[in-house]
Design a protein around this motif. Structure first.
Motif, mmCIF file in Angstrom:
data_model
loop_
_atom_site.group_PDB
_atom_site.id
_atom_site.type_symbol
_atom_site.label_atom_id
_atom_site.label_comp_id
_atom_site.label_asym_id
_atom_site.label_seq_id
_atom_site.Cartn_x
_atom_site.Cartn_y
_atom_site.Cartn_z
ATOM 1 N N ILE A 111 -39.904 17.682 8.332
ATOM 2 C CA ILE A 111 -38.592 18.286 8.137
ATOM 3 C C ILE A 111 -38.164 18.100 6.686
ATOM 4 C CG2 ILE A 111 -37.907 17.877 10.529
ATOM 5 C CD1 ILE A 111 -36.073 15.661 9.515
ATOM 6 N N VAL A 112 -37.346 19.025 6.208
ATOM 7 C CA VAL A 112 -36.760 18.938 4.877
ATOM 8 C C VAL A 112 -35.296 18.563 5.047
ATOM 9 C CG1 VAL A 112 -36.309 20.112 2.701
ATOM 10 C CG2 VAL A 112 -38.349 20.703 4.033
ATOM 11 N N VAL A 113 -34.874 17.479 4.409
ATOM 12 C CA VAL A 113 -33.523 16.948 4.554
ATOM 13 C C VAL A 113 -32.826 16.948 3.199
ATOM 14 C CG1 VAL A 113 -32.143 14.956 5.254
ATOM 15 C CG2 VAL A 113 -34.275 15.474 6.449
ATOM 16 N N THR A 123 -32.676 16.563 -4.792
ATOM 17 C CA THR A 123 -31.629 16.450 -3.769
ATOM 18 C C THR A 123 -32.108 16.859 -2.379
ATOM 19 O OG1 THR A 123 -30.833 18.676 -4.330
ATOM 20 C CG2 THR A 123 -29.773 16.811 -5.443
ATOM 21 N N SER A 124 -33.394 17.095 -2.219
ATOM 22 C CA SER A 124 -33.947 17.368 -0.890
ATOM 23 C C SER A 124 -35.253 16.606 -0.745
ATOM 24 C CB SER A 124 -34.177 18.869 -0.680
ATOM 25 O OG SER A 124 -35.128 19.375 -1.585
ATOM 26 N N ARG A 125 -35.499 16.100 0.451
ATOM 27 C CA ARG A 125 -36.642 15.213 0.672
ATOM 28 C C ARG A 125 -37.416 15.661 1.902
ATOM 29 N NH1 ARG A 125 -35.269 9.061 0.093
ATOM 30 N NH2 ARG A 125 -36.051 9.341 -2.027
ATOM 31 N N LEU A 126 -38.735 15.496 1.826
ATOM 32 C CA LEU A 126 -39.621 15.847 2.920
ATOM 33 C C LEU A 126 -39.978 14.597 3.720
ATOM 34 C CD1 LEU A 126 -41.423 17.992 4.336
ATOM 35 C CD2 LEU A 126 -43.197 17.456 2.658
ATOM 36 N N TYR A 127 -39.717 14.649 5.043
ATOM 37 C CA TYR A 127 -40.073 13.564 5.957
ATOM 38 C C TYR A 127 -41.167 14.041 6.903
ATOM 39 C CZ TYR A 127 -35.925 10.743 4.784
ATOM 40 O OH TYR A 127 -34.986 9.970 4.141
ATOM 41 N N ASN A 150 -41.007 9.104 7.799
ATOM 42 C CA ASN A 150 -41.062 8.477 6.481
ATOM 43 C C ASN A 150 -40.986 9.543 5.408
ATOM 44 O OD1 ASN A 150 -41.541 5.515 6.925
ATOM 45 N ND2 ASN A 150 -43.255 6.315 8.104
ATOM 46 N N PRO A 151 -40.254 9.266 4.320
ATOM 47 C CA PRO A 151 -40.164 10.245 3.232
ATOM 48 C C PRO A 151 -41.406 10.232 2.363
ATOM 49 C CG PRO A 151 -38.924 8.293 2.651
ATOM 50 C CD PRO A 151 -39.430 8.071 4.060
ATOM 51 N N ILE A 152 -41.756 11.384 1.834
ATOM 52 C CA ILE A 152 -42.863 11.487 0.889
ATOM 53 C C ILE A 152 -42.289 11.414 -0.523
ATOM 54 C CG2 ILE A 152 -44.722 12.969 0.047
ATOM 55 C CD1 ILE A 152 -44.874 14.172 2.819
ATOM 56 N N LYS A 153 -42.856 10.563 -1.347
ATOM 57 C CA LYS A 153 -42.357 10.405 -2.704
ATOM 58 C C LYS A 153 -42.746 11.612 -3.539
ATOM 59 C CE LYS A 153 -41.939 7.019 -6.410
ATOM 60 N NZ LYS A 153 -42.341 5.671 -6.907
ATOM 61 N N LEU A 154 -41.748 12.390 -3.917
ATOM 62 C CA LEU A 154 -41.960 13.606 -4.689
ATOM 63 C C LEU A 154 -40.967 13.666 -5.836
ATOM 64 C CD1 LEU A 154 -42.220 16.082 -1.674
ATOM 65 C CD2 LEU A 154 -44.129 15.349 -3.091
#
Length: 258
Positions: A111-113, A123-127, A150-154
Protein backbone atom coordinates in the motif's frame (compact mmCIF):
# COMPACT_ATOMS: atom_id res chain seq x y z
CA UNK A 1 -10.92 -7.84 -9.13
CA UNK A 2 -9.98 -11.50 -9.61
CA UNK A 3 -7.96 -13.90 -7.46
CA UNK A 4 -7.34 -17.62 -7.89
CA UNK A 5 -10.80 -19.06 -8.63
CA UNK A 6 -12.76 -16.17 -7.08
CA UNK A 7 -14.03 -12.73 -8.04
CA UNK A 8 -14.95 -9.58 -6.11
CA UNK A 9 -17.06 -6.76 -7.56
CA UNK A 10 -17.32 -3.21 -6.25
CA UNK A 11 -20.65 -1.44 -6.75
CA UNK A 12 -21.12 2.27 -7.42
CA UNK A 13 -22.47 2.54 -3.85
CA UNK A 14 -19.23 1.22 -2.36
CA UNK A 15 -20.48 -2.28 -1.52
CA UNK A 16 -18.53 -5.47 -2.26
CA UNK A 17 -19.93 -8.67 -3.80
CA UNK A 18 -18.11 -11.97 -4.18
CA UNK A 19 -18.40 -15.31 -5.95
CA UNK A 20 -16.25 -18.38 -6.59
CA UNK A 21 -14.02 -20.33 -4.22
CA UNK A 22 -14.19 -19.37 -0.54
CA UNK A 23 -12.03 -22.01 1.15
CA UNK A 24 -9.81 -19.41 2.86
CA UNK A 25 -12.58 -16.87 3.40
CA UNK A 26 -11.34 -14.76 0.51
CA UNK A 27 -14.92 -13.76 -0.37
CA UNK A 28 -15.41 -12.08 3.01
CA UNK A 29 -18.03 -14.39 4.52
CA UNK A 30 -17.93 -17.82 6.19
CA UNK A 31 -20.42 -19.71 4.03
CA UNK A 32 -21.07 -20.94 1.47
CA UNK A 33 -17.66 -22.47 0.78
CA UNK A 34 -18.18 -22.03 -2.96
CA UNK A 35 -20.80 -20.06 -4.87
CA UNK A 36 -21.54 -19.24 -8.49
CA UNK A 37 -23.82 -16.38 -7.47
CA UNK A 38 -22.70 -12.93 -6.38
CA UNK A 39 -23.21 -12.49 -2.64
CA UNK A 40 -22.98 -9.21 -0.73
CA UNK A 41 -20.12 -8.99 1.78
CA UNK A 42 -22.45 -7.94 4.57
CA UNK A 43 -19.74 -6.83 7.01
CA UNK A 44 -18.58 -4.19 4.50
CA UNK A 45 -22.08 -2.95 3.64
CA UNK A 46 -22.31 0.85 3.67
CA UNK A 47 -18.63 1.17 4.63
CA UNK A 48 -17.93 3.20 1.50
CA UNK A 49 -15.32 0.95 -0.09
CA UNK A 50 -13.32 2.99 -2.60
CA UNK A 51 -10.87 0.39 -3.94
CA UNK A 52 -10.08 -3.31 -3.56
CA UNK A 53 -7.73 -5.96 -4.90
CA UNK A 54 -7.41 -9.75 -4.81
CA UNK A 55 -4.42 -12.00 -4.21
CA UNK A 56 -4.39 -15.76 -4.69
CA UNK A 57 -6.44 -16.47 -1.55
CA UNK A 58 -6.72 -13.10 0.20
CA UNK A 59 -8.35 -9.73 -0.41
CA UNK A 60 -7.70 -6.10 0.48
CA UNK A 61 -10.01 -3.07 0.47
CA UNK A 62 -9.92 0.56 1.57
CA UNK A 63 -12.77 2.95 2.34
CA UNK A 64 -13.14 6.54 1.17
CA UNK A 65 -12.19 7.62 4.70
CA UNK A 66 -8.97 5.59 4.59
CA UNK A 67 -9.91 2.54 6.68
CA UNK A 68 -8.05 -0.56 5.45
CA UNK A 69 -9.59 -4.07 5.56
CA UNK A 70 -8.06 -7.47 4.85
CA UNK A 71 -9.48 -10.99 4.76
CA UNK A 72 -8.63 -14.47 3.54
CA UNK A 73 -5.35 -16.36 4.00
CA UNK A 74 -4.47 -16.53 7.73
CA UNK A 75 -0.70 -16.28 7.09
CA UNK A 76 -1.21 -12.59 6.29
CA UNK A 77 -2.76 -11.87 9.71
CA UNK A 78 -1.97 -8.37 10.97
CA UNK A 79 -2.89 -6.19 13.94
CA UNK A 80 -6.62 -6.72 13.55
CA UNK A 81 -9.69 -6.88 15.77
CA UNK A 82 -10.43 -10.55 15.09
CA UNK A 83 -8.47 -13.51 13.84
CA UNK A 84 -11.43 -14.90 11.84
CA UNK A 85 -10.04 -15.02 8.29
CA UNK A 86 -13.54 -15.23 6.79
CA UNK A 87 -14.51 -11.77 8.00
CA UNK A 88 -12.89 -8.53 6.78
CA UNK A 89 -10.66 -7.21 9.54
CA UNK A 90 -9.70 -3.59 9.99
CA UNK A 91 -5.95 -3.03 9.93
CA UNK A 92 -5.13 -0.64 12.74
CA UNK A 93 -1.57 0.22 11.69
CA UNK A 94 -2.66 3.08 9.44
CA UNK A 95 -5.37 4.78 11.49
CA UNK A 96 -5.55 8.50 10.78
CA UNK A 97 -3.41 8.22 7.65
CA UNK A 98 -4.48 8.67 4.03
CA UNK A 99 -4.04 5.54 1.94
CA UNK A 100 -3.28 6.50 -1.65
CA UNK A 101 -3.09 3.11 -3.37
CA UNK A 102 -3.41 -0.60 -2.56
CA UNK A 103 -2.26 -3.77 -4.34
CA UNK A 104 -2.07 -7.50 -3.68
CA UNK A 105 0.26 -10.11 -5.11
CA UNK A 106 -0.13 -13.84 -4.97
CA UNK A 107 0.92 -13.96 -1.33
CA UNK A 108 1.82 -10.41 -0.40
CA UNK A 109 0.32 -6.92 -0.09
CA UNK A 110 1.53 -3.38 -0.76
CA UNK A 111 0.00 0.00 0.00
CA UNK A 112 1.02 3.61 -0.55
CA UNK A 113 0.44 5.82 2.51
CA UNK A 114 0.61 9.58 2.74
CA UNK A 115 2.85 10.44 5.69
CA UNK A 116 5.83 12.57 6.60
CA UNK A 117 9.21 10.85 6.40
CA UNK A 118 12.77 11.71 7.41
CA UNK A 119 13.10 13.65 4.14
CA UNK A 120 11.05 16.87 3.85
CA UNK A 121 10.51 16.19 0.14
CA UNK A 122 9.17 12.65 0.61
CA UNK A 123 5.53 12.64 1.77
CA UNK A 124 4.32 9.21 0.66
CA UNK A 125 5.65 5.83 1.73
CA UNK A 126 5.37 2.29 0.42
CA UNK A 127 4.52 -0.47 2.93
CA UNK A 128 4.61 -4.20 2.19
CA UNK A 129 3.87 -7.44 4.08
CA UNK A 130 3.28 -11.14 3.44
CA UNK A 131 5.51 -13.70 1.75
CA UNK A 132 9.08 -12.62 0.97
CA UNK A 133 10.55 -15.76 -0.61
CA UNK A 134 11.84 -13.85 -3.67
CA UNK A 135 12.27 -10.31 -2.33
CA UNK A 136 8.73 -9.20 -3.24
CA UNK A 137 8.56 -7.08 -0.05
CA UNK A 138 11.52 -4.95 -1.12
CA UNK A 139 13.70 -5.72 1.89
CA UNK A 140 15.34 -8.74 3.51
CA UNK A 141 13.55 -10.55 6.35
CA UNK A 142 14.67 -13.20 8.81
CA UNK A 143 11.54 -15.24 8.08
CA UNK A 144 9.79 -16.03 4.81
CA UNK A 145 6.51 -14.54 6.06
CA UNK A 146 6.35 -10.98 7.42
CA UNK A 147 2.89 -10.49 8.93
CA UNK A 148 3.48 -6.86 9.91
CA UNK A 149 3.59 -3.97 7.40
CA UNK A 150 7.04 -2.45 7.04
CA UNK A 151 8.03 0.69 5.12
CA UNK A 152 10.55 0.52 2.31
CA UNK A 153 13.32 3.08 2.61
CA UNK A 154 13.03 5.26 -0.47
CA UNK A 155 14.05 8.76 -1.50
CA UNK A 156 11.15 9.28 -3.90
CA UNK A 157 7.42 9.76 -3.45
CA UNK A 158 5.39 6.73 -4.51
CA UNK A 159 2.28 7.35 -6.62
CA UNK A 160 1.01 3.83 -7.36
CA UNK A 161 1.96 0.18 -6.90
CA UNK A 162 1.14 -3.16 -8.52
CA UNK A 163 2.02 -6.70 -7.38
CA UNK A 164 2.67 -9.82 -9.41
CA UNK A 165 3.13 -13.43 -8.34
CA UNK A 166 6.33 -12.73 -6.41
CA UNK A 167 7.44 -9.27 -7.52
CA UNK A 168 6.34 -5.67 -7.02
CA UNK A 169 6.38 -2.60 -9.29
CA UNK A 170 5.76 1.02 -8.36
CA UNK A 171 5.71 4.43 -10.04
CA UNK A 172 7.23 7.53 -8.42
CA UNK A 173 5.84 11.06 -8.55
CA UNK A 174 8.56 11.77 -11.15
CA UNK A 175 6.86 9.14 -13.35
CA UNK A 176 9.74 6.68 -13.04
CA UNK A 177 9.32 2.94 -12.74
CA UNK A 178 10.92 0.82 -9.98
CA UNK A 179 10.64 -2.84 -9.05
CA UNK A 180 11.88 -5.62 -6.82
CA UNK A 181 11.37 -9.34 -6.24
CA UNK A 182 11.63 -12.18 -8.73
CA UNK A 183 12.76 -11.54 -12.30
CA UNK A 184 11.85 -15.03 -13.41
CA UNK A 185 10.57 -14.81 -17.00
CA UNK A 186 11.80 -11.19 -17.12
CA UNK A 187 8.97 -9.91 -14.92
CA UNK A 188 11.01 -6.84 -13.93
CA UNK A 189 12.11 -6.11 -17.48
CA UNK A 190 14.85 -7.31 -19.78
CA UNK A 191 17.55 -4.95 -18.48
CA UNK A 192 18.10 -6.68 -15.13
CA UNK A 193 19.32 -10.19 -14.33
CA UNK A 194 17.03 -12.80 -15.86
CA UNK A 195 15.83 -15.25 -13.21
CA UNK A 196 17.42 -13.37 -10.30
CA UNK A 197 15.75 -12.19 -7.09
CA UNK A 198 16.12 -8.56 -5.98
CA UNK A 199 15.45 -7.61 -2.36
CA UNK A 200 15.64 -3.84 -2.83
CA UNK A 201 14.07 -1.44 -5.37
CA UNK A 202 15.68 -1.09 -8.81
CA UNK A 203 15.05 1.63 -11.43
CA UNK A 204 13.54 -0.11 -14.45
CA UNK A 205 13.59 2.52 -17.22
CA UNK A 206 14.51 1.15 -20.67
CA UNK A 207 18.03 1.99 -21.79
CA UNK A 208 17.10 3.14 -25.25
CA UNK A 209 15.18 6.26 -24.24
CA UNK A 210 14.00 8.30 -21.30
CA UNK A 211 10.34 7.62 -20.60
CA UNK A 212 7.63 8.87 -18.29
CA UNK A 213 5.44 6.16 -16.81
CA UNK A 214 1.70 6.83 -16.52
CA UNK A 215 0.53 3.45 -15.24
CA UNK A 216 1.91 0.01 -14.42
CA UNK A 217 0.23 -3.36 -14.04
CA UNK A 218 1.79 -6.64 -12.90
CA UNK A 219 0.41 -10.01 -13.95
CA UNK A 220 1.46 -13.38 -12.59
CA UNK A 221 4.83 -13.46 -14.38
CA UNK A 222 4.59 -10.50 -16.78
CA UNK A 223 4.18 -6.73 -16.64
CA UNK A 224 2.83 -3.88 -18.74
CA UNK A 225 3.23 -0.11 -18.55
CA UNK A 226 1.69 2.95 -20.15
CA UNK A 227 4.38 5.45 -20.99
CA UNK A 228 4.96 8.79 -22.71
CA UNK A 229 8.43 9.55 -24.12
CA UNK A 230 9.78 12.86 -22.85
CA UNK A 231 9.23 15.59 -25.41
CA UNK A 232 6.47 13.66 -27.21
CA UNK A 233 2.81 14.58 -26.75
CA UNK A 234 1.22 12.21 -29.25
CA UNK A 235 -0.30 10.03 -26.54
CA UNK A 236 0.65 6.99 -24.53
CA UNK A 237 1.98 3.78 -26.00
CA UNK A 238 1.74 0.42 -24.31
CA UNK A 239 4.99 -1.28 -23.32
CA UNK A 240 5.13 -4.88 -22.21
CA UNK A 241 8.40 -6.20 -20.73
CA UNK A 242 10.08 -3.12 -22.24
CA UNK A 243 8.93 -3.93 -25.80
CA UNK A 244 6.49 -1.65 -27.61
CA UNK A 245 3.30 -3.20 -28.93
CA UNK A 246 3.65 -1.72 -32.39
CA UNK A 247 0.06 -2.01 -33.64
CA UNK A 248 -1.07 0.43 -30.92
CA UNK A 249 1.28 3.23 -31.94
CA UNK A 250 -1.44 5.33 -33.59
CA UNK A 251 -3.95 4.83 -30.78
CA UNK A 252 -4.17 6.42 -27.36
CA UNK A 253 -4.29 3.73 -24.67
CA UNK A 254 -6.32 4.76 -21.61
CA UNK A 255 -5.49 1.89 -19.26
CA UNK A 256 -3.84 -1.52 -19.04
CA UNK A 257 -4.49 -4.74 -17.15
CA UNK A 258 -2.72 -8.07 -16.59
Amino acid sequence: ACGDHFTLLLSSHGNVYGCGNNYYGQLGFKSPMDTNELILVDSLKNKGIMAMDCGSTHSLAVTSSGVLYQWGSPYLTLNVETQNPHSPREIKDFEGKRIIHIATGSRHCAIVVEEQTESPTVTSRLYTWGCNSHGELGYKTTQVISSQPNPIKLYVNVESVSCGQDFTLFVSDEERLYGFGSNRFGSLGRYVGEGEDFFSPLPLAPRSEEVKIHAVMAGKYHSAILRLPIGEDAGSNLFERSFAIENLDTNRVADDAC
